[in-house]
Design a protein around this motif. Structure first.
Motif, PDB file in Angstrom:
ATOM      1  N   TYR A 132      -4.137  -0.360  17.706  1.00 23.24           N
ATOM      2  CA  TYR A 132      -3.277   0.054  18.803  1.00 23.24           C
ATOM      3  C   TYR A 132      -1.982   0.647  18.262  1.00 23.24           C
ATOM      4  CZ  TYR A 132      -0.629  -4.208  17.843  1.00 23.24           C
ATOM      5  OH  TYR A 132       0.132  -5.184  17.227  1.00 23.24           O
ATOM      6  N   VAL A 133      -1.316   1.404  19.127  1.00 20.67           N
ATOM      7  CA  VAL A 133       0.003   1.953  18.851  1.00 20.67           C
ATOM      8  C   VAL A 133       0.970   1.325  19.839  1.00 20.67           C
ATOM      9  CG1 VAL A 133       1.433   4.026  18.761  1.00 20.67           C
ATOM     10  CG2 VAL A 133      -0.939   4.104  17.980  1.00 20.67           C
ATOM     11  N   ASP A 134       2.018   0.717  19.333  1.00 22.17           N
ATOM     12  CA  ASP A 134       2.995   0.025  20.173  1.00 22.17           C
ATOM     13  C   ASP A 134       4.069   1.011  20.607  1.00 22.17           C
ATOM     14  OD1 ASP A 134       4.564  -1.732  21.502  1.00 22.17           O
ATOM     15  OD2 ASP A 134       4.975  -3.044  19.791  1.00 22.17           O
ATOM     16  N   PHE A 135       3.958   1.485  21.849  1.00 23.25           N
ATOM     17  CA  PHE A 135       4.947   2.425  22.367  1.00 23.25           C
ATOM     18  C   PHE A 135       6.302   1.752  22.611  1.00 23.25           C
ATOM     19  CE2 PHE A 135       1.516   5.348  24.340  1.00 23.25           C
ATOM     20  CZ  PHE A 135       1.254   5.864  23.078  1.00 23.25           C
ATOM     21  N   GLY A 136       6.312   0.426  22.630  1.00 23.21           N
ATOM     22  CA  GLY A 136       7.579  -0.272  22.831  1.00 23.21           C
ATOM     23  C   GLY A 136       8.524  -0.124  21.664  1.00 23.21           C
ATOM     24  N   THR A 150       9.421  24.934  24.525  1.00 25.48           N
ATOM     25  CA  THR A 150       7.956  24.987  24.503  1.00 25.48           C
ATOM     26  C   THR A 150       7.353  24.154  23.385  1.00 25.48           C
ATOM     27  OG1 THR A 150       7.977  26.977  23.124  1.00 25.48           O
ATOM     28  CG2 THR A 150       7.937  27.288  25.537  1.00 25.48           C
ATOM     29  N   SER A 151       8.184  23.581  22.541  1.00 24.87           N
ATOM     30  CA  SER A 151       7.705  22.788  21.410  1.00 24.87           C
ATOM     31  C   SER A 151       8.366  21.416  21.465  1.00 24.87           C
ATOM     32  CB  SER A 151       8.016  23.470  20.075  1.00 24.87           C
ATOM     33  OG  SER A 151       7.427  24.758  20.019  1.00 24.87           O
ATOM     34  N   VAL A 152       7.639  20.405  21.025  1.00 20.42           N
ATOM     35  CA  VAL A 152       8.141  19.042  21.036  1.00 20.42           C
ATOM     36  C   VAL A 152       7.629  18.317  19.796  1.00 20.42           C
ATOM     37  CG1 VAL A 152       6.192  18.201  22.424  1.00 20.42           C
ATOM     38  CG2 VAL A 152       8.322  16.910  22.373  1.00 20.42           C
ATOM     39  N   GLN A 153       8.478  17.466  19.242  1.00 20.78           N
ATOM     40  CA  GLN A 153       8.129  16.663  18.084  1.00 20.78           C
ATOM     41  C   GLN A 153       8.287  15.189  18.451  1.00 20.78           C
ATOM     42  OE1 GLN A 153      10.602  17.913  14.820  1.00 20.78           O
ATOM     43  NE2 GLN A 153       9.536  19.881  14.564  1.00 20.78           N
ATOM     44  N   ILE A 154       7.270  14.373  18.086  1.00 22.31           N
ATOM     45  CA  ILE A 154       7.266  12.954  18.440  1.00 22.31           C
ATOM     46  C   ILE A 154       6.998  12.147  17.180  1.00 22.31           C
ATOM     47  CG2 ILE A 154       6.200  11.156  19.857  1.00 22.31           C
ATOM     48  CD1 ILE A 154       5.343  13.252  21.809  1.00 22.31           C
ATOM     49  N   SER A 155       7.791  11.103  16.999  1.00 22.06           N
ATOM     50  CA  SER A 155       7.611  10.181  15.879  1.00 22.06           C
ATOM     51  C   SER A 155       7.165   8.837  16.446  1.00 22.06           C
ATOM     52  CB  SER A 155       8.919  10.040  15.099  1.00 22.06           C
ATOM     53  OG  SER A 155       8.759   9.126  14.028  1.00 22.06           O
ATOM     54  N   LEU A 156       6.011   8.379  16.047  1.00 21.87           N
ATOM     55  CA  LEU A 156       5.415   7.151  16.585  1.00 21.87           C
ATOM     56  C   LEU A 156       5.234   6.118  15.479  1.00 21.87           C
ATOM     57  CD1 LEU A 156       2.587   8.606  18.873  1.00 21.87           C
ATOM     58  CD2 LEU A 156       4.859   7.827  19.552  1.00 21.87           C
ATOM     59  N   PRO A 157       5.242   4.847  15.853  1.00 27.99           N
ATOM     60  CA  PRO A 157       4.936   3.807  14.852  1.00 27.99           C
ATOM     61  C   PRO A 157       3.471   3.876  14.441  1.00 27.99           C
ATOM     62  CG  PRO A 157       5.145   2.830  17.029  1.00 27.99           C
ATOM     63  CD  PRO A 157       5.575   4.266  17.170  1.00 27.99           C
ATOM     64  N   ALA A 158       3.201   3.514  13.217  1.00 22.74           N
ATOM     65  CA  ALA A 158       1.832   3.553  12.705  1.00 22.74           C
ATOM     66  C   ALA A 158       0.955   2.554  13.471  1.00 22.74           C
ATOM     67  CB  ALA A 158       1.817   3.244  11.220  1.00 22.74           C
ATOM     68  N   ALA A 238       3.400  23.725  21.829  1.00 27.78           N
ATOM     69  CA  ALA A 238       3.252  23.176  20.489  1.00 27.78           C
ATOM     70  C   ALA A 238       3.691  21.706  20.504  1.00 27.78           C
ATOM     71  CB  ALA A 238       4.059  23.991  19.471  1.00 27.78           C
ATOM     72  N   VAL A 239       2.822  20.850  20.012  1.00 33.09           N
ATOM     73  CA  VAL A 239       3.097  19.405  19.970  1.00 33.09           C
ATOM     74  C   VAL A 239       2.871  18.922  18.544  1.00 33.09           C
ATOM     75  CG1 VAL A 239       2.508  17.126  20.857  1.00 33.09           C
ATOM     76  CG2 VAL A 239       2.398  19.121  22.355  1.00 33.09           C
ATOM     77  N   SER A 240       3.910  18.286  17.967  1.00 30.75           N
ATOM     78  CA  SER A 240       3.827  17.768  16.609  1.00 30.75           C
ATOM     79  C   SER A 240       4.051  16.249  16.666  1.00 30.75           C
ATOM     80  CB  SER A 240       4.894  18.424  15.713  1.00 30.75           C
ATOM     81  OG  SER A 240       4.870  17.836  14.421  1.00 30.75           O
ATOM     82  N   ILE A 241       3.095  15.489  16.126  1.00 32.51           N
ATOM     83  CA  ILE A 241       3.141  14.022  16.175  1.00 32.51           C
ATOM     84  C   ILE A 241       3.043  13.499  14.762  1.00 32.51           C
ATOM     85  CG2 ILE A 241       2.069  11.937  17.067  1.00 32.51           C
ATOM     86  CD1 ILE A 241       0.991  13.579  19.384  1.00 32.51           C
ATOM     87  N   THR A 242       3.970  12.642  14.387  1.00 33.77           N
ATOM     88  CA  THR A 242       3.956  11.986  13.087  1.00 33.77           C
ATOM     89  C   THR A 242       4.002  10.480  13.295  1.00 33.77           C
ATOM     90  OG1 THR A 242       6.387  12.126  12.940  1.00 33.77           O
ATOM     91  CG2 THR A 242       5.093  13.919  11.934  1.00 33.77           C
ATOM     92  N   TYR A 243       3.498   9.748  12.296  1.00 39.25           N
ATOM     93  CA  TYR A 243       3.430   8.272  12.371  1.00 39.25           C
ATOM     94  C   TYR A 243       4.250   7.697  11.221  1.00 39.25           C
ATOM     95  CZ  TYR A 243      -0.332   9.025  15.690  1.00 39.25           C
ATOM     96  OH  TYR A 243      -1.050   9.443  16.779  1.00 39.25           O
ATOM     97  N   VAL A 244       5.080   6.737  11.583  1.00 42.84           N
ATOM     98  CA  VAL A 244       5.990   6.138  10.607  1.00 42.84           C
ATOM     99  C   VAL A 244       5.771   4.634  10.641  1.00 42.84           C
ATOM    100  CG1 VAL A 244       8.396   5.834   9.902  1.00 42.84           C
ATOM    101  CG2 VAL A 244       7.671   7.974  10.997  1.00 42.84           C
ATOM    102  N   ALA A 245       5.745   4.049   9.452  1.00 44.15           N
ATOM    103  CA  ALA A 245       5.590   2.583   9.359  1.00 44.15           C
ATOM    104  C   ALA A 245       6.942   1.934   9.592  1.00 44.15           C
ATOM    105  CB  ALA A 245       5.049   2.221   7.991  1.00 44.15           C
ATOM    106  N   PHE A 246       6.979   0.977  10.486  1.00 42.37           N
ATOM    107  CA  PHE A 246       8.218   0.268  10.807  1.00 42.37           C
ATOM    108  C   PHE A 246       8.244  -1.065  10.072  1.00 42.37           C
ATOM    109  CE2 PHE A 246       8.010   3.307  14.203  1.00 42.37           C
ATOM    110  CZ  PHE A 246       9.323   3.613  14.477  1.00 42.37           C
TER     111      PHE A 246
END
Length: 246
Positions: A132-136, A150-158, A238-246
């Protein structure tokens, strides 16, 4: 008067019955044999009538059905569930893996024969692990929109993995061997949690296998697809999504 010379002769004689012929002895009928047979016949008739009446009323549902007095009974004395806590979740479950493991656990004592003190259990464990990905954990600066809009960048937890959830409806003990002293212990006391160690070991093995199975990477792909489709429907090209370890 009697004639002379016939003084010692009887005046009359009874007729003689020939020996060996019917009627030589007077026949006497048994007065009780016929009555006994008739009584037995009537008794059997009454019993048959009673049986027919009982079966007929039971078939019609007028009498309760006959039950085995030694039939097994089940009594449920379970207490009502008690709510202990409620927790808000913000998880997006993106992948799930199903695993099976065969646990072979043996417990014995050194210098003690196995037939006296030994316990070996073969357990087939089936369980699932969710990724799972914790959006919290998303911060305020996790989303950035480019100036053109028109472009967005999102950084999500791993993605993270849950502990293994053992499915007891599919898991089972394949074989079990116990020594004489172990069996006697079950008779006089018993350990209701003796299989708990087997269950815990199965969950640990499944959790370890899930970390190397690649379901975390699958969770990243599924999460990216979901967010990309959602944001493009809102007008972002354009949508750019990256995952970062918290």
């Amino acid at each position: 008067m009697s004639r002379s010379g016939d003084v010692n002769t009887p005046t009359r004689e009874f007729p003689e019955y020939p020996e060996g012929q019917p009627g030589s002895q007077p026949s006497v009928a048994d007065p009780g044999s016929g009555g006994f047979r008739r009584g037995l016949f009537w008794f059997a008739g009454v019993i048959g009538l009673v049986v027919v009446l009982v079966l007929s009323t039971q078939a019609a549902g007028l009498l309760p059905s006959w039950r085995n007095p030694f039939a097994q009974q089940e009594t449920d004395r379970t207490q009502p569930p008690v709510l202990q806590s409620i927790q808000d979740l913000s998880r997006f479950v993106a992948a799930e893996g199903s695993f099976q493991v065969v646990v072979d656990l043996e417990q014995d004592r050194r210098y003690v024969p196995d037939f006296l003190l030994n316990q070996r259990t073969l357990f087939v464990g089936v369980g699932t692990v969710e990724a799972y990905v914790d959006f919290g954990q998303i911060g305020e600066d996790a989303i950035s929109v480019i100036e053109d809009g028109t472009s967005v960048q999102i950084s999500l937890p791993a993605p993270q993995l849950t502990d293994a959830d053992l499915d007891l409806t599919k898991s089972y003990v394949f074989a079990e061997q116990r020594g004489l002293l172990n069996r006697l212990g079950e008779v006089f006391g018993g350990d209701p949690n003796r299989r708990r160690q087997v269950y815990e070991l199965a969950e640990e093995r499944i959790t370890a296998a899930a970390s190397e199975s690649g379901i975390a990477e699958r969770a990243e792909e599924n999460t990216s697809k979901m967010l990309t489709g959602l944001l493009r429907s809102l007008g972002y090209d354009a949508v750019s999504i990256t995952y970062v370890a918290f």
